[in-house]
Design a protein around this motif. Structure first.
Motif, PDB file in Angstrom:
ATOM      1  N   ALA A 116       0.828  -1.212   0.000  1.00  0.00           N
ATOM      2  CA  ALA A 116       0.000   0.000   0.000  1.00  0.00           C
ATOM      3  C   ALA A 116       0.861   1.261   0.000  1.00  0.00           C
ATOM      4  O   ALA A 116       0.565   2.228  -0.712  1.00  0.00           O
ATOM      5  CB  ALA A 116      -0.942  -0.012   1.196  1.00  0.00           C
ATOM      6  N   LEU A 117       1.939   1.257   0.778  1.00  0.00           N
ATOM      7  CA  LEU A 117       2.805   2.440   0.832  1.00  0.00           C
ATOM      8  C   LEU A 117       3.572   2.624  -0.471  1.00  0.00           C
ATOM      9  O   LEU A 117       3.714   3.752  -0.955  1.00  0.00           O
ATOM     10  CB  LEU A 117       3.775   2.329   2.008  1.00  0.00           C
ATOM     11  N   ILE A 118       4.054   1.559  -1.054  1.00  0.00           N
ATOM     12  CA  ILE A 118       4.792   1.673  -2.319  1.00  0.00           C
ATOM     13  C   ILE A 118       3.885   2.188  -3.424  1.00  0.00           C
ATOM     14  O   ILE A 118       4.267   3.069  -4.208  1.00  0.00           O
ATOM     15  CB  ILE A 118       5.437   0.326  -2.694  1.00  0.00           C
ATOM     16  N   LEU A 119       2.660   1.661  -3.484  1.00  0.00           N
ATOM     17  CA  LEU A 119       1.719   2.082  -4.526  1.00  0.00           C
ATOM     18  C   LEU A 119       1.068   3.424  -4.197  1.00  0.00           C
ATOM     19  O   LEU A 119       0.491   4.065  -5.071  1.00  0.00           O
ATOM     20  CB  LEU A 119       0.632   1.027  -4.720  1.00  0.00           C
ATOM     21  N   GLY A 120       1.124   3.837  -2.939  1.00  0.00           N
ATOM     22  CA  GLY A 120       0.502   5.094  -2.540  1.00  0.00           C
ATOM     23  C   GLY A 120      -1.013   5.010  -2.528  1.00  0.00           C
ATOM     24  O   GLY A 120      -1.688   5.957  -2.918  1.00  0.00           O
ATOM     25  N   GLY A 124      -2.300   7.093   4.277  1.00  0.00           N
ATOM     26  CA  GLY A 124      -2.403   7.429   5.705  1.00  0.00           C
ATOM     27  C   GLY A 124      -2.810   6.241   6.549  1.00  0.00           C
ATOM     28  O   GLY A 124      -2.269   6.021   7.633  1.00  0.00           O
ATOM     29  N   ILE A 125      -3.763   5.450   6.048  1.00  0.00           N
ATOM     30  CA  ILE A 125      -4.231   4.274   6.776  1.00  0.00           C
ATOM     31  C   ILE A 125      -3.119   3.240   6.864  1.00  0.00           C
ATOM     32  O   ILE A 125      -2.870   2.650   7.925  1.00  0.00           O
ATOM     33  CB  ILE A 125      -5.487   3.686   6.106  1.00  0.00           C
ATOM     34  N   ALA A 126      -2.420   3.006   5.734  1.00  0.00           N
ATOM     35  CA  ALA A 126      -1.328   2.033   5.720  1.00  0.00           C
ATOM     36  C   ALA A 126      -0.214   2.448   6.680  1.00  0.00           C
ATOM     37  O   ALA A 126       0.312   1.617   7.432  1.00  0.00           O
ATOM     38  CB  ALA A 126      -0.774   1.884   4.302  1.00  0.00           C
ATOM     39  N   ALA A 127       0.142   3.732   6.670  1.00  0.00           N
ATOM     40  CA  ALA A 127       1.194   4.213   7.565  1.00  0.00           C
ATOM     41  C   ALA A 127       0.765   4.069   9.023  1.00  0.00           C
ATOM     42  O   ALA A 127       1.582   3.729   9.885  1.00  0.00           O
ATOM     43  CB  ALA A 127       1.527   5.669   7.252  1.00  0.00           C
ATOM     44  N   PHE A 128      -0.518   4.309   9.304  1.00  0.00           N
ATOM     45  CA  PHE A 128      -1.021   4.165  10.676  1.00  0.00           C
ATOM     46  C   PHE A 128      -0.844   2.728  11.167  1.00  0.00           C
ATOM     47  O   PHE A 128      -0.322   2.492  12.258  1.00  0.00           O
ATOM     48  CB  PHE A 128      -2.491   4.570  10.752  1.00  0.00           C
ATOM     49  N   PHE A 129      -1.261   1.744  10.353  1.00  0.00           N
ATOM     50  CA  PHE A 129      -1.145   0.354  10.779  1.00  0.00           C
ATOM     51  C   PHE A 129       0.315  -0.095  10.846  1.00  0.00           C
ATOM     52  O   PHE A 129       0.680  -0.904  11.701  1.00  0.00           O
ATOM     53  CB  PHE A 129      -1.978  -0.564   9.882  1.00  0.00           C
TER      54      PHE A 129
END
Length: 200
Positions: A116-120, A124-129
């Motif tokens: 999720a972070l690589i694809l953007g 915010g949700i991915a970074a939170f988890f």
């Protein structure tokens, strides 16, 4: 007449925070941070999933995390323990009895956060988890790269509006919307459900 100096329920956002966390001119910087953090998570999770010993996922799922958690319990001694008593209780009553489930959650959670972070996408949700996982590793007494990753995750959560601008959030967020502003998908469905005004 309403007093224009009355702040009411909103406090104006300072220009510096608007620039840092909402200005699309910083999208390249956010993309670099996001992709680095995503790579770290994907690399860690993929190593667990493809581990030939099957100690994270597979025949012996839960073996690795059981060893890790038992190691954390040994760090609860002394005047200033690395692992606090409340977290040790969580390990003993929740995590260890469900070690296999937690093993799958950690391995696949790391991979999903990384992708999720690589694809953007839903950055915010991915970074939170990801930050939640970093915090749990720190609570368990493991330092490694976790403090740095937690800080980066924290700033990405703050900059969620622009962190995925050079990613799929550029398409996804206008479609699904953000808090207080429904996206195109929900505007269409809510407009269809809205009753028509009565005619005279």
């Amino acid at each position: 007449m309403k007093n224009t100096n009355d702040l009411g329920t909103q406090i104006p956002e300072p220009s510096i925070t608007r620039f840092l966390f909402a200005d699309t001119r910083l999208a390249p910087l956010w993309a670099l941070l996001r992709i680095w953090l995503g790579y770290e998570w994907l690399h860690a999770g993929w190593g667990k999933i493809t581990n030939p010993a099957g100690v994270w996922v597979g025949d012996k799922a839960g073996a690795a995390i059981t060893g890790f958690l038992n190691g954390a319990l040994t760090k609860t001694q002394g005047d200033h323990p690395d692992v606090q008593g409340w977290y040790a209780s969580f390990i003993q009553t929740v995590a260890l009895p469900n070690a296999e489930l937690f093993s799958y959650m950690v391995a696949y959670g790391e991979v999903l956060v990384g992708i999720a972070l690589i694809l953007g996408i839903f950055t915010g949700i991915a970074a939170f988890f990801g930050g939640v996982m970093n915090a749990n590793f720190l609570f368990a007494g493991t330092v490694s790269a976790n403090p740095l990753m937690l800080v980066v995750a924290f700033v990405i959560v703050l900059g969620w509006r622009v962190a995925g601008q050079w990613g799929l959030d550029r398409i996804a967020l206008p479609m699904v919307g953000v808090p207080g502003a429904p996206g195109k998908l929900f505007k269409t469905s809510s407009a269809a459900q809205k009753p028509s005004a009565p005619t005279a």
